[in-house]
Design a protein around this motif. Structure first.
Motif, PDB file in Angstrom:
ATOM      1  N   ILE A   1       0.818  -1.211   0.000  1.00 31.93           N
ATOM      2  CA  ILE A   1       0.000   0.000   0.000  1.00 31.93           C
ATOM      3  C   ILE A   1       0.857   1.269   0.000  1.00 31.93           C
ATOM      4  CG2 ILE A   1      -1.613   1.341   1.418  1.00 31.93           C
ATOM      5  CD1 ILE A   1      -2.911  -1.230   2.254  1.00 31.93           C
ATOM      6  N   ALA A   2       2.058   1.210   0.564  1.00 34.41           N
ATOM      7  CA  ALA A   2       2.896   2.404   0.732  1.00 34.41           C
ATOM      8  C   ALA A   2       3.107   3.188  -0.565  1.00 34.41           C
ATOM      9  CB  ALA A   2       4.228   2.029   1.365  1.00 34.41           C
ATOM     10  N   PRO A   3       3.424   2.567  -1.699  1.00 35.46           N
ATOM     11  CA  PRO A   3       3.600   3.380  -2.916  1.00 35.46           C
ATOM     12  C   PRO A   3       2.339   4.149  -3.308  1.00 35.46           C
ATOM     13  CG  PRO A   3       4.536   1.200  -3.247  1.00 35.46           C
ATOM     14  CD  PRO A   3       3.796   1.173  -1.936  1.00 35.46           C
ATOM     15  N   SER A   4       1.178   3.546  -3.138  1.00 34.34           N
ATOM     16  CA  SER A   4      -0.072   4.236  -3.461  1.00 34.34           C
ATOM     17  C   SER A   4      -0.296   5.428  -2.547  1.00 34.34           C
ATOM     18  CB  SER A   4      -1.259   3.278  -3.352  1.00 34.34           C
ATOM     19  OG  SER A   4      -1.111   2.212  -4.246  1.00 34.34           O
ATOM     20  N   ILE A   5       0.001   5.261  -1.271  1.00 34.31           N
ATOM     21  CA  ILE A   5      -0.167   6.363  -0.320  1.00 34.31           C
ATOM     22  C   ILE A   5       0.817   7.487  -0.631  1.00 34.31           C
ATOM     23  CG2 ILE A   5       0.089   7.030   2.104  1.00 34.31           C
ATOM     24  CD1 ILE A   5      -1.018   4.281   2.845  1.00 34.31           C
ATOM     25  N   ILE A   6       2.059   7.143  -0.920  1.00 33.67           N
ATOM     26  CA  ILE A   6       3.061   8.159  -1.236  1.00 33.67           C
ATOM     27  C   ILE A   6       2.672   8.915  -2.504  1.00 33.67           C
ATOM     28  CG2 ILE A   6       5.463   8.501  -1.964  1.00 33.67           C
ATOM     29  CD1 ILE A   6       6.145   6.141  -0.034  1.00 33.67           C
ATOM     30  N   ALA A   7       2.212   8.186  -3.527  1.00 35.07           N
ATOM     31  CA  ALA A   7       1.782   8.836  -4.769  1.00 35.07           C
ATOM     32  C   ALA A   7       0.587   9.751  -4.522  1.00 35.07           C
ATOM     33  CB  ALA A   7       1.439   7.782  -5.819  1.00 35.07           C
ATOM     34  N   MET A   8      -0.356   9.320  -3.678  1.00 35.09           N
ATOM     35  CA  MET A   8      -1.537  10.134  -3.400  1.00 35.09           C
ATOM     36  C   MET A   8      -1.157  11.395  -2.634  1.00 35.09           C
ATOM     37  SD  MET A   8      -4.636  10.138  -4.117  1.00 35.09           S
ATOM     38  CE  MET A   8      -5.133  11.824  -4.004  1.00 35.09           C
TER      39      MET A   8
ATOM     40  N   VAL B   1      -9.410   6.975  -1.982  1.00 36.90           N
ATOM     41  CA  VAL B   1      -9.870   5.597  -1.804  1.00 36.90           C
ATOM     42  C   VAL B   1      -9.481   4.741  -3.009  1.00 36.90           C
ATOM     43  CG1 VAL B   1     -11.940   4.154  -1.658  1.00 36.90           C
ATOM     44  CG2 VAL B   1     -11.721   6.151  -0.199  1.00 36.90           C
ATOM     45  N   LEU B   2      -9.683   5.274  -4.206  1.00 40.34           N
ATOM     46  CA  LEU B   2      -9.315   4.516  -5.401  1.00 40.34           C
ATOM     47  C   LEU B   2      -7.820   4.259  -5.446  1.00 40.34           C
ATOM     48  CD1 LEU B   2     -11.552   6.095  -8.172  1.00 40.34           C
ATOM     49  CD2 LEU B   2     -11.826   3.888  -7.061  1.00 40.34           C
ATOM     50  N   ALA B   3      -7.023   5.274  -5.154  1.00 42.42           N
ATOM     51  CA  ALA B   3      -5.570   5.105  -5.183  1.00 42.42           C
ATOM     52  C   ALA B   3      -5.115   4.096  -4.141  1.00 42.42           C
ATOM     53  CB  ALA B   3      -4.879   6.445  -4.961  1.00 42.42           C
ATOM     54  N   LEU B   4      -5.684   4.170  -2.963  1.00 48.27           N
ATOM     55  CA  LEU B   4      -5.255   3.282  -1.885  1.00 48.27           C
ATOM     56  C   LEU B   4      -5.701   1.847  -2.109  1.00 48.27           C
ATOM     57  CD1 LEU B   4      -3.934   2.989   0.919  1.00 48.27           C
ATOM     58  CD2 LEU B   4      -6.176   3.433   1.889  1.00 48.27           C
ATOM     59  N   TYR B   5      -7.006   1.650  -2.303  1.00 48.78           N
ATOM     60  CA  TYR B   5      -7.515   0.283  -2.376  1.00 48.78           C
ATOM     61  C   TYR B   5      -7.208  -0.382  -3.710  1.00 48.78           C
ATOM     62  CZ  TYR B   5      -9.851   1.415   1.937  1.00 48.78           C
ATOM     63  OH  TYR B   5     -10.105   1.791   3.226  1.00 48.78           O
ATOM     64  N   PHE B   6      -7.401   0.331  -4.803  1.00 50.93           N
ATOM     65  CA  PHE B   6      -7.077  -0.277  -6.087  1.00 50.93           C
ATOM     66  C   PHE B   6      -5.575  -0.445  -6.247  1.00 50.93           C
ATOM     67  CE2 PHE B   6     -11.113   0.761  -8.744  1.00 50.93           C
ATOM     68  CZ  PHE B   6     -11.859   0.014  -7.860  1.00 50.93           C
ATOM     69  N   GLY B   7      -4.806   0.500  -5.698  1.00 53.10           N
ATOM     70  CA  GLY B   7      -3.354   0.379  -5.755  1.00 53.10           C
ATOM     71  C   GLY B   7      -2.845  -0.800  -4.938  1.00 53.10           C
TER      72      GLY B   7
ATOM     73  N   ILE C   1      -4.256  -3.650  -4.489  1.00 47.70           N
ATOM     74  CA  ILE C   1      -4.499  -4.928  -5.159  1.00 47.70           C
ATOM     75  C   ILE C   1      -4.107  -4.866  -6.629  1.00 47.70           C
ATOM     76  CG2 ILE C   1      -6.278  -5.726  -3.570  1.00 47.70           C
ATOM     77  CD1 ILE C   1      -8.373  -4.797  -5.592  1.00 47.70           C
ATOM     78  N   ARG C   2      -3.401  -3.797  -6.989  1.00 43.57           N
ATOM     79  CA  ARG C   2      -2.802  -3.605  -8.315  1.00 43.57           C
ATOM     80  C   ARG C   2      -3.817  -3.579  -9.453  1.00 43.57           C
ATOM     81  NH1 ARG C   2       1.160  -6.950  -5.691  1.00 43.57           N
ATOM     82  NH2 ARG C   2       3.001  -5.697  -5.275  1.00 43.57           N
ATOM     83  N   VAL C   3      -4.943  -2.928  -9.227  1.00 44.20           N
ATOM     84  CA  VAL C   3      -5.920  -2.715 -10.294  1.00 44.20           C
ATOM     85  C   VAL C   3      -5.485  -1.472 -11.059  1.00 44.20           C
ATOM     86  CG1 VAL C   3      -8.318  -2.138 -10.814  1.00 44.20           C
ATOM     87  CG2 VAL C   3      -7.802  -3.803  -9.044  1.00 44.20           C
ATOM     88  N   LYS C   4      -5.320  -1.600 -12.359  1.00 41.76           N
ATOM     89  CA  LYS C   4      -4.843  -0.483 -13.177  1.00 41.76           C
ATOM     90  C   LYS C   4      -5.978   0.281 -13.846  1.00 41.76           C
ATOM     91  CE  LYS C   4      -0.468  -1.536 -12.686  1.00 41.76           C
ATOM     92  NZ  LYS C   4       0.103  -1.128 -11.465  1.00 41.76           N
TER      93      LYS C   4
END
Length: 173
Positions: free
Chosen positions: A45-52, A133-139, A141-144
């Motif tokens: 999850i960390a990369p998604s949070i950092i990107a957000m 939410v989309l960035a965190l949860y979809f990120g 589970i690697r949904v593109k």
């Protein structure tokens, strides 16, 4: 009530441990497996949070909100919606923390029982942090492909924003 709140978590932990003993579960190994799974999930999850966080800061520092103020102020005055609510309406789908800070400022400046305070509070409850939410949860589970979910979420936020205006106008004039 405060006595209950002091003991609720220790009682819950005790009950979980007792249930584990009752079911003959190796509690320590289960705890370690859960902790390991939590660390792996945090790593994913960390990369998604950092990107957000980066995208939110980029948006807020781009001064887009000030530009939107100037562009939308006449329209908001025409339909009798306070312009002070605009930053919160724009930031709410992106960042819950930023929108709470804006809500806090509105409540300090105008008070919770003012029209603007009620509108800001209702808007906070009627919308969600869709992009976060989309960035965190979809990120995680690697949904593109998030296009449909993003469109649906932003539409729901738009409906929540418009509904909050109508609800507050209807009930609080």
């Amino acid at each position: 009530m405060s006595l209950i709140s002091v003991f609720i978590i220790p009682i819950f932990v005790f009950l979980v441990v007792m249930y584990g003993f009752y079911r003959n579960v190796d509690i320590y190994e289960s705890f370690l497996a859960g902790a390991k799974e939590g660390l792996v999930m945090t790593f994913h999850i960390a990369p998604s949070i950092i990107a957000m966080v980066f995208a939110t800061n980029l948006f807020l520092n781009s001064h887009f909100i000030e530009w939107a103020f100037q562009f939308l102020a006449p329209l908001f005055r025409l339909i009798h919606i306070p312009i002070e609510i605009l930053p919160m309406a724009l930031v709410r789908p992106i960042s819950g923390t930023a929108s709470l800070a804006i809500l806090n400022n509105i409540l300090i400046l105008y008070g919770p029982d003012s029209f603007v305070g009620r509108l800001a509070s209702t808007l906070q409850g009627c919308t969600d942090t869709t992009i976060y939410v989309l960035a965190l949860y979809f990120g995680s589970i690697r949904v593109k492909k998030t296009g449909h979910a993003l469109g649906a979420g932003l539409f729901a936020d738009f409906v929540g924003i418009v509904s909050s205006f109508f609800i507050v106008r209807l009930f609080f004039g």
